[in-house]
Design a protein around this motif. Sequence first.
Motif, mmCIF file in Angstrom:
data_model
loop_
_atom_site.group_PDB
_atom_site.id
_atom_site.type_symbol
_atom_site.label_atom_id
_atom_site.label_comp_id
_atom_site.label_asym_id
_atom_site.label_seq_id
_atom_site.Cartn_x
_atom_site.Cartn_y
_atom_site.Cartn_z
ATOM 1 N N ALA A 1 0.841 -1.204 0.000
ATOM 2 C CA ALA A 1 0.000 0.000 0.000
ATOM 3 C C ALA A 1 0.870 1.247 0.000
ATOM 4 O O ALA A 1 0.574 2.231 -0.698
ATOM 5 C CB ALA A 1 -0.929 -0.006 1.213
ATOM 6 N N TRP B 1 1.092 4.276 -2.742
ATOM 7 C CA TRP B 1 0.968 5.674 -2.297
ATOM 8 C C TRP B 1 2.098 6.522 -2.888
ATOM 9 O O TRP B 1 1.870 7.624 -3.397
ATOM 10 C CB TRP B 1 0.999 5.694 -0.774
ATOM 11 C CG TRP B 1 1.366 6.978 -0.112
ATOM 12 C CD1 TRP B 1 2.546 7.259 0.504
ATOM 13 C CD2 TRP B 1 0.568 8.141 0.034
ATOM 14 N NE1 TRP B 1 2.522 8.526 1.015
ATOM 15 C CE2 TRP B 1 1.316 9.088 0.742
ATOM 16 C CE3 TRP B 1 -0.723 8.479 -0.363
ATOM 17 C CZ2 TRP B 1 0.837 10.347 1.056
ATOM 18 C CZ3 TRP B 1 -1.211 9.741 -0.048
ATOM 19 C CH2 TRP B 1 -0.450 10.649 0.654
ATOM 20 N N ALA C 1 -3.730 1.627 -3.328
ATOM 21 C CA ALA C 1 -3.317 1.716 -1.926
ATOM 22 C C ALA C 1 -4.493 1.453 -0.992
ATOM 23 O O ALA C 1 -4.360 0.730 0.006
ATOM 24 C CB ALA C 1 -2.719 3.097 -1.646
#
Length: 581
Positions: free
Chosen positions: A334, A338, A360
């Motif tokens: 994730a 990002w 994400a």
Amino acid sequence: MIEKPIHRRLVAILVADVVGYSRMMEADEVGTFQALKERRRHVLEPVVRAHGGRIVKLMGDGVLLEFPSAINAVEAALQLQLKMTEANVGIPASRQIILRIGINIGDVIGEGSDIYGEGVNIAARLETLAEPGGICMSEKVHNEVHGKISIKMKDLGLVQLKNIAAPVRTFGMMTARALPSTALSPSKEYTTVAVLPLANMSGNADQEYFADGVTEDIITELSRFKNLSVVARNTTFSYKGQSVNVAEVGRQLGADFVLEGSIRLADQHLRASVQLIDVQTGAHVFAEKFDREMADIFAIQDQIVEAIIGRLFFNLQEVAGVVRGRTSTTSISAYTSWLRAGAAWRNGDEKGAREHMHDAVRIDPTYAPALASLGLLYAYWRFSEPSAATDVELEDQCQDFAARAIAADKTDPFVLTSVAACFLLVGKIDDAIRYSGIAIAISPHDINVLVARGMIVAYAGRHEEGLALVERGCKFEPLLPPAFVSSLGDCYYLARRFDAALAAYGTLINPPYFFRLNQAACLAQLGRVEEAAVIARQKPDTFDAIVYARNTIRICALPEDGDLWMDGFQKAGMFVSRNVP
């Protein structure tokens, strides 16, 4: 004779007093009285109403307030100190109105509109212990709000208060007083740190986003500390890829210290090397290497930040026990998505940014920064490009992401600021004011927080106040990013300073068309209608002027501000009906 029953109730009591009131009255009695009267009308009364409180009585330079809960009282106190600080911007120190606040919970006796009891007396005594611009509260209040409001309190121990039999355990804090009230060079009042982009030593250009993302996270984490002023990313990243004299760069940026280093990512192993350099002497304050498996990337970031803080503020008691408020994802996948989203956004790939951000959130549905960013991206989408979704559908989506972000993390200034900006762009000005106010109280030196707060305040109708905040943020930032420039231009426009707005918009390079349309409105207001019309005629076929006009008017709290934008668009030659909203 039948005695009237005594009516008691449990309430939160807030007592506030003006610092140095007698001195101010002696220097300028009429001016001080008028200033205090204005603050009561425009700051005190709205804050008390917004938090369900009641003004029990005014006491010269002081006030006694009653709230239904400790949380209401503390949130009101934070907001009151913040707004007082904002109102002091540009005012000489000798004339600034600064409050001390004391808060207690107690059983009170009501008589008419007044209240009495030991609970009131304790709140009054606590007020005298508060720092100027700060808050002092009893242990009862602290226990009620602990874990529910993001505040950092210092335990003052048991204090013997005047005319109170038993000692009271007391907690104190500074609030928005930490926000400077005049434009100061950050290097004079605060220790200033510039974080240069970490060099990507992986030998793989595809890993560039990772080094950039880690650099940004270090900047963000350092910005949380009230004793530090951190040069914003947009300025330091202008040196990316250059061979520079670090000490000279530091002097150019007005920094006391410069952090430089590199990062190498191979398979699942990460090595970060960082050096902190004293700009004045050119000496290394420290140089360290951090070797970890990829799963420990967050631990490496924590260690880098803590090492810097420890070297800079080893003499501060609070540093040893500082606890950083990281509540973002612990999922490496994730986090990687990002970082990729941020890289896509900076490269102008809005669609790619949304896709990576969705990845994400799919991996970690409670990843607050990604959720907040999605809310802002969807709100921004309504202004910037056509969409298959309706305006209402986009608005619902962005508000849903914003709500989920706040539910996941109410303490991260980035999350709060992104959510606030999202609410501004969908016309929810009260929510925008609320969340941006919390963000700036938590992180008053964060440049992005400061500029966003100013933009929101300006669109709320407090033009000069908002402009002063944005100008302050821009003074901290030698190289202004497009978002700062457009915010500055909008604030000048709303303040009816069209020349200054035009100058700000004019510094944008290849901006989206709607930014250029704002520039055309400025030209039109200055009587340069032909120049404005040229911009209007360059409208892309995909740009919906009606939708843009409606959204722009909608975010204005004051009807006259919406009319001002509409008037500028029409003078520029855009065919837009005044009945657009």
